[in-house]
Scaffold this motif. Structure first.
Motif, mmCIF file in Angstrom:
data_model
loop_
_atom_site.group_PDB
_atom_site.id
_atom_site.type_symbol
_atom_site.label_atom_id
_atom_site.label_comp_id
_atom_site.label_asym_id
_atom_site.label_seq_id
_atom_site.Cartn_x
_atom_site.Cartn_y
_atom_site.Cartn_z
ATOM 1 N N VAL A 129 -44.620 -87.074 27.605
ATOM 2 C CA VAL A 129 -43.876 -87.576 26.459
ATOM 3 C C VAL A 129 -43.640 -86.402 25.522
ATOM 4 O O VAL A 129 -44.582 -85.671 25.190
ATOM 5 C CB VAL A 129 -44.654 -88.689 25.723
ATOM 6 N N VAL A 130 -42.397 -86.189 25.120
ATOM 7 C CA VAL A 130 -42.037 -85.123 24.182
ATOM 8 C C VAL A 130 -41.498 -85.781 22.917
ATOM 9 O O VAL A 130 -40.555 -86.566 22.975
ATOM 10 C CB VAL A 130 -40.990 -84.172 24.780
ATOM 11 N N ILE A 131 -42.108 -85.464 21.781
ATOM 12 C CA ILE A 131 -41.747 -86.076 20.505
ATOM 13 C C ILE A 131 -41.100 -85.024 19.616
ATOM 14 O O ILE A 131 -41.694 -83.979 19.334
ATOM 15 C CB ILE A 131 -42.999 -86.656 19.804
ATOM 16 N N ASP A 132 -39.881 -85.324 19.180
ATOM 17 C CA ASP A 132 -39.152 -84.440 18.264
ATOM 18 C C ASP A 132 -39.350 -84.972 16.849
ATOM 19 O O ASP A 132 -38.826 -86.029 16.491
ATOM 20 C CB ASP A 132 -37.670 -84.421 18.638
ATOM 21 N N LEU A 133 -40.120 -84.246 16.043
ATOM 22 C CA LEU A 133 -40.425 -84.690 14.689
ATOM 23 C C LEU A 133 -39.283 -84.383 13.721
ATOM 24 O O LEU A 133 -38.546 -83.411 13.915
ATOM 25 C CB LEU A 133 -41.700 -84.011 14.174
ATOM 26 N N PRO A 134 -39.151 -85.170 12.662
ATOM 27 C CA PRO A 134 -38.150 -84.871 11.637
ATOM 28 C C PRO A 134 -38.592 -83.707 10.773
ATOM 29 O O PRO A 134 -39.760 -83.297 10.796
ATOM 30 C CB PRO A 134 -38.084 -86.168 10.825
ATOM 31 N N ARG A 135 -37.653 -83.200 9.980
ATOM 32 C CA ARG A 135 -37.987 -82.078 9.093
ATOM 33 C C ARG A 135 -38.949 -82.512 7.994
ATOM 34 O O ARG A 135 -39.895 -81.806 7.674
ATOM 35 C CB ARG A 135 -36.708 -81.511 8.468
ATOM 36 N N ASP A 136 -38.685 -83.669 7.387
ATOM 37 C CA ASP A 136 -39.510 -84.138 6.284
ATOM 38 C C ASP A 136 -40.873 -84.592 6.786
ATOM 39 O O ASP A 136 -40.978 -85.330 7.766
ATOM 40 C CB ASP A 136 -38.829 -85.298 5.558
ATOM 41 N N ILE A 137 -41.905 -84.155 6.103
ATOM 42 C CA ILE A 137 -43.261 -84.573 6.474
ATOM 43 C C ILE A 137 -43.564 -85.873 5.727
ATOM 44 O O ILE A 137 -44.193 -85.874 4.667
ATOM 45 C CB ILE A 137 -44.289 -83.470 6.162
ATOM 46 N N GLY A 138 -43.074 -86.973 6.265
ATOM 47 C CA GLY A 138 -43.253 -88.288 5.664
ATOM 48 C C GLY A 138 -43.819 -89.263 6.665
ATOM 49 O O GLY A 138 -44.559 -88.882 7.582
ATOM 50 N N LYS A 139 -43.442 -90.530 6.524
ATOM 51 C CA LYS A 139 -44.015 -91.567 7.378
ATOM 52 C C LYS A 139 -43.611 -91.422 8.845
ATOM 53 O O LYS A 139 -44.410 -91.682 9.750
ATOM 54 C CB LYS A 139 -43.620 -92.943 6.847
ATOM 55 N N LEU A 140 -42.360 -91.032 9.091
ATOM 56 C CA LEU A 140 -41.940 -90.872 10.481
ATOM 57 C C LEU A 140 -42.684 -89.715 11.147
ATOM 58 O O LEU A 140 -43.092 -89.804 12.307
ATOM 59 C CB LEU A 140 -40.428 -90.639 10.554
ATOM 60 N N ALA A 141 -42.865 -88.617 10.414
ATOM 61 C CA ALA A 141 -43.638 -87.501 10.959
ATOM 62 C C ALA A 141 -45.078 -87.915 11.213
ATOM 63 O O ALA A 141 -45.673 -87.546 12.237
ATOM 64 C CB ALA A 141 -43.581 -86.312 10.010
ATOM 65 N N ALA A 142 -45.644 -88.701 10.301
ATOM 66 C CA ALA A 142 -47.017 -89.185 10.490
ATOM 67 C C ALA A 142 -47.127 -90.043 11.737
ATOM 68 O O ALA A 142 -48.110 -89.970 12.482
ATOM 69 C CB ALA A 142 -47.459 -89.974 9.261
ATOM 70 N N THR A 143 -46.099 -90.850 11.994
ATOM 71 C CA THR A 143 -46.082 -91.685 13.192
ATOM 72 C C THR A 143 -46.169 -90.829 14.448
ATOM 73 O O THR A 143 -46.931 -91.125 15.375
ATOM 74 C CB THR A 143 -44.785 -92.523 13.222
ATOM 75 N N GLY A 144 -45.382 -89.761 14.479
ATOM 76 C CA GLY A 144 -45.415 -88.870 15.625
ATOM 77 C C GLY A 144 -46.721 -88.115 15.754
ATOM 78 O O GLY A 144 -47.269 -87.975 16.850
ATOM 79 N N LEU A 145 -47.241 -87.621 14.636
ATOM 80 C CA LEU A 145 -48.493 -86.864 14.669
ATOM 81 C C LEU A 145 -49.666 -87.726 15.098
ATOM 82 O O LEU A 145 -50.595 -87.246 15.757
ATOM 83 C CB LEU A 145 -48.762 -86.253 13.293
ATOM 84 N N LEU A 146 -49.634 -88.993 14.752
ATOM 85 C CA LEU A 146 -50.693 -89.903 15.192
ATOM 86 C C LEU A 146 -50.605 -90.194 16.688
ATOM 87 O O LEU A 146 -51.609 -90.497 17.331
ATOM 88 C CB LEU A 146 -50.631 -91.213 14.405
ATOM 89 N N GLY A 147 -49.391 -90.087 17.239
ATOM 90 C CA GLY A 147 -49.215 -90.419 18.646
ATOM 91 C C GLY A 147 -49.480 -89.276 19.601
ATOM 92 O O GLY A 147 -49.936 -89.477 20.719
ATOM 93 N N MET A 148 -49.208 -88.055 19.200
ATOM 94 C CA MET A 148 -49.255 -86.923 20.129
ATOM 95 C C MET A 148 -50.664 -86.359 20.297
ATOM 96 O O MET A 148 -51.575 -86.624 19.527
ATOM 97 C CB MET A 148 -48.304 -85.829 19.657
ATOM 98 N N GLU A 149 -50.794 -85.532 21.328
ATOM 99 C CA GLU A 149 -52.037 -84.791 21.574
ATOM 100 C C GLU A 149 -51.871 -83.308 21.285
ATOM 101 O O GLU A 149 -52.788 -82.661 20.807
ATOM 102 C CB GLU A 149 -52.463 -84.947 23.037
ATOM 103 N N HIS A 150 -50.714 -82.770 21.614
ATOM 104 C CA HIS A 150 -50.487 -81.326 21.526
ATOM 105 C C HIS A 150 -49.277 -81.069 20.639
ATOM 106 O O HIS A 150 -48.162 -81.474 20.974
ATOM 107 C CB HIS A 150 -50.233 -80.737 22.916
ATOM 108 N N LEU A 151 -49.485 -80.377 19.530
ATOM 109 C CA LEU A 151 -48.392 -80.051 18.616
ATOM 110 C C LEU A 151 -47.999 -78.595 18.793
ATOM 111 O O LEU A 151 -48.835 -77.695 18.700
ATOM 112 C CB LEU A 151 -48.807 -80.294 17.163
#
Length: 265
Positions: A129-151
């Motif tokens: 799974v590859v997650i493309d995070l948004p520029r803004d470090i907000g709720k959507l970015a938090a959603t992705g960071l909570l889901g991933m293993e490797h940033l």
């Protein structure tokens, strides 16, 4: 592997890196789910999904509390993945309406990707799974960071680029402490490196700042990358030419090194 691409500043090559790493995975015979959390939807446009009826926003929806106004029923993540023009790549499409989800998302929605990973919901469907995070470090970015293993953090070799990468790394460390202990920063990718005197100076400072986490060598600036990805929606290797082969080789090595590290544990 659940891999995320993040940036602390726009123009850092995050989406291009996400796309090239997804393609690199397919070159090893692996199937990939591309989850786009950027409402601009650029990665979605590039891979050309066969349908946009559903998208990542539908997986992040939350059930309405009793007595409140109705909300869209959340869909399982597997049900919002659709085939694309890129072989072996599925995408959870994003569009401008994803920005609305950033406003009304609840803790249930923020945890949706993490819950999907921990439950193994996609295990029989894809290998990565590859997650493309948004520029803004907000709720959507938090959603992705909570889901991933490797940033993997992307940055240009500029002062502001280095500052943005450090901010993203700090944010990831906070998420690791507070909600996703499996998350680690797999490295910092320097993109569009032009080898100018100032870029070389900043790259040296970034080596010190990130203390071994900087991925070497940097991705060179090649004007035709934008042509291949943005204009023709084609991975660098398939677009062709020695200049783009060099870029593709760098991303392939980044992916291969991460895979080897994970499988070697």
């Amino acid at each position: 592997m659940w891999i995320g691409l993040g940036k602390g500043k726009g123009g850092a090559g995050c989406t291009t890196s996400a796309l090239e790493l997804a393609y690199a995975a397919t070159q090893r015979g692996r199937r990939v789910a591309l989850l786009e959390l950027d409402p601009q939807g650029n990665a979605t446009d590039v891979v050309e999904p066969t349908s946009r009826t559903v998208g990542i926003k539908d997986a992040l929806a939350s059930l309405a509390p009793a007595g409140s106004a109705p909300r869209p029923t959340p869909l399982p993540l597997a049900e919002v993945l659709v085939p694309t023009a890129w072989e072996r790549v599925l995408v959870a499409p994003a569009d401008r309406y994803l920005g609305n989800r950033a406003v009304d998302i609840t803790p249930e929605g923020i945890s949706a990707l993490r819950n999907a990973r921990l439950s193994g919901e996609l295990d029989g469907l894809v290998d990565d799974v590859v997650i493309d995070l948004p520029r803004d470090i907000g709720k959507l970015a938090a959603t992705g960071l909570l889901g991933m293993e490797h940033l993997l953090v992307t940055a240009r070799a500029t002062v502001w680029g280095a500052q943005g990468a450090e901010e993203m790394r700090y944010t990831a460390s906070r998420v690791t402490q507070r909600g996703n202990p499996e998350l680690s920063v797999a490295g910092v990718i320097v993109t569009e490196y032009d080898a100018s005197k100032d870029s070389a100076r900043v790259l040296g400072e970034m080596r010190t700042l990130f203390n071994g986490a900087l991925i070497e060598p940097p991705i060179p600036r090649r004007s035709r990358v934008r042509e291949a990805i943005e204009s023709y929606h084609t991975p660098c290797r398939e677009y062709g030419g020695a200049d783009l082969e060099e870029v593709a080789d760098r991303y392939q090595k980044i992916y291969d090194d991460l895979l080897e590290k994970v499988e070697g544990k």
